[in-house]
Scaffold this active site. Sequence first.
Site, short mmCIF file in Angstrom:
data_model
loop_
_atom_site.label_atom_id
_atom_site.label_comp_id
_atom_site.label_asym_id
_atom_site.label_seq_id
_atom_site.Cartn_x
_atom_site.Cartn_y
_atom_site.Cartn_z
N LYS A 64 -0.42 0.52 -7.94
CA LYS A 64 -0.71 0.79 -9.35
C LYS A 64 -0.26 2.18 -9.74
O LYS A 64 -0.24 3.09 -8.93
CB LYS A 64 -2.20 0.59 -9.61
CG LYS A 64 -3.10 1.78 -9.31
CD LYS A 64 -4.48 1.47 -9.85
CE LYS A 64 -5.36 2.65 -10.18
NZ LYS A 64 -4.80 3.92 -10.59
N LYS A 76 -2.91 8.53 -11.72
CA LYS A 76 -2.80 9.95 -12.08
C LYS A 76 -2.49 10.79 -10.87
O LYS A 76 -1.81 11.79 -10.95
CB LYS A 76 -4.12 10.43 -12.68
CG LYS A 76 -4.35 10.01 -14.10
CD LYS A 76 -5.41 10.90 -14.73
CE LYS A 76 -6.47 10.08 -15.43
NZ LYS A 76 -7.62 9.73 -14.59
N LYS A 106 -8.75 4.40 -1.29
CA LYS A 106 -8.82 5.86 -1.33
C LYS A 106 -8.73 6.44 0.08
O LYS A 106 -8.11 7.48 0.29
CB LYS A 106 -10.11 6.34 -2.01
CG LYS A 106 -10.15 6.05 -3.52
CD LYS A 106 -9.41 7.10 -4.34
CE LYS A 106 -9.58 6.94 -5.82
NZ LYS A 106 -8.44 6.45 -6.58
P1 ATP Z 1 -6.63 8.55 -10.10
O1 ATP Z 1 -5.31 8.21 -9.46
O2 ATP Z 1 -6.93 10.01 -10.08
O3 ATP Z 1 -7.79 7.71 -9.65
P2 ATP Z 1 -6.21 6.82 -12.34
O4 ATP Z 1 -4.87 6.79 -12.92
O5 ATP Z 1 -6.60 5.69 -11.43
O6 ATP Z 1 -6.42 8.23 -11.65
P3 ATP Z 1 -8.82 6.80 -13.54
O7 ATP Z 1 -9.35 7.95 -14.31
O8 ATP Z 1 -9.31 6.59 -12.14
O9 ATP Z 1 -7.23 6.91 -13.55
O10 ATP Z 1 -9.06 5.46 -14.36
C1 ATP Z 1 -9.19 5.45 -15.77
C2 ATP Z 1 -9.07 4.03 -16.29
O11 ATP Z 1 -7.71 3.60 -16.24
C3 ATP Z 1 -9.85 3.00 -15.46
O12 ATP Z 1 -10.41 2.06 -16.36
C4 ATP Z 1 -8.82 2.36 -14.59
O13 ATP Z 1 -9.17 1.05 -14.20
C5 ATP Z 1 -7.62 2.37 -15.53
N1 ATP Z 1 -6.35 2.37 -14.80
C6 ATP Z 1 -5.92 3.35 -13.98
N2 ATP Z 1 -4.69 3.05 -13.51
C7 ATP Z 1 -4.35 1.84 -14.04
C8 ATP Z 1 -3.19 1.00 -13.95
N3 ATP Z 1 -2.15 1.35 -13.20
N4 ATP Z 1 -3.19 -0.17 -14.63
C9 ATP Z 1 -4.24 -0.54 -15.40
N5 ATP Z 1 -5.36 0.23 -15.54
C10 ATP Z 1 -5.42 1.40 -14.87
MG MG Z 2 -8.49 5.83 -10.36
#
Ligand code: ATP
Ligand code: MG
Length: 332
Positions: A193, A196, A114
């Site tokens: 990865k 969002k 982050k």
């Molecule tokens: P941000 O980028 O805002 O952190 P994010 O896409 O990482 O958003 P989160 O809300 O932080 O989403 O995570 C929600 C769930 O989705 C968590 O269990 C996280 O481990 C999972 N997750 C997020 N991105 C991935 C990915 N690319 N592959 C597998 N699992 C994911």
């Molecule tokens: Mg996340």
Amino acid sequence: MKKRILTGDRPTSDSFHLGNYVGSLQNRVKLQDEYETFILIADLHALTTHFDRTDVLKENIKGLMLGYLSVGLDPDKVTFCLQSGLPETTEIAYYLSTLTPRAVIQRQPALKEKLDQGNQDTVGLYYYPVLMAADILTPRAHLVPVGKDQKAHVEFARDIAIKFNNLYGEVFPIPEPLIGEVPTLPGTDGAGKMGKSTGNAIYLTDSKEVVEKKVMGMYTDPNRTSPTVPGNVEGNPVFTYLDAFSDSSHQSQVTSYKERYKEGTVGDVEVKKFLVEVLNTFLEPIRERRKKYEEDPELVEKILKEGTQKARIEAKKTLTEVKKAMKLNYFD
Ligand code: ATP
Ligand code: MG
């Protein structure tokens, strides 16, 4: 009594992406009958990187609720709750923070990531794992379905639960992470990865046209300058997505495309067009279900409100036990 699940998502967008699905949502849907499931919309966690974008929180929270319902989470089985509606959790987080060595927080891989992404170096960002441990321990969850990026945080919650129980007596079950079928789904840019907040996501709400546009622009094997050059399937996000989202009717085609790609007898465009078809087949029922719930925003609102009330009853019970165990019950 059924064992419990707690997991959640940050309302940093109004929709889930394919990574959220294979990393966590899929397991939640699969286990909703077997476990008493709590799903937390983590608006306080969103603040750690999005404290200056709170004007969109409301829309994002509504969007994530629609997302849960659209992937098949059943509101009769699952308790949906909002983190800022559970102040007992933040109090428990403070108690846990007093047991947390600073060095352990500084070593968390998600923190480094982050910070590398340019987020501000705030105390809130450091506190993230402590609050997440409290999210998990407050409803006394046994299992936490998450993507691999969150595994270290669940392990931290385990360690802190063990430490707490040893010091003050058994209050918390020791939670376990459950990593999804695809531990880390790569982004459409092939880098890191799908996220969002990182601009490399295909969302469950994307229309057919948007899915097509994103897939046609996807990163593939960079060494492949023409369809006759043998290509790499391993580590190629197009094939990772094909493996993750194809159903049984697509299986033989997936196998044949992989072989032809490795031999250099199929172009990227043809494989991508097939991926568009696979993804749209997967997304269609999700789109349909979402449409149904979009027509009844009051119902969706009620599900979250009542879920938060229910979760709060549990949170109050745990807080009372935590304070009693810690001898912080002077006035009782
Ligand atoms: P941000 O980028 O805002 O952190 P994010 O896409 O990482 O958003 P989160 O809300 O932080 O989403 O995570 C929600 C769930 O989705 C968590 O269990 C996280 O481990 C999972 N997750 C997020 N991105 C991935 C990915 N690319 N592959 C597998 N699992 C994911
Ligand atoms: Mg996340």
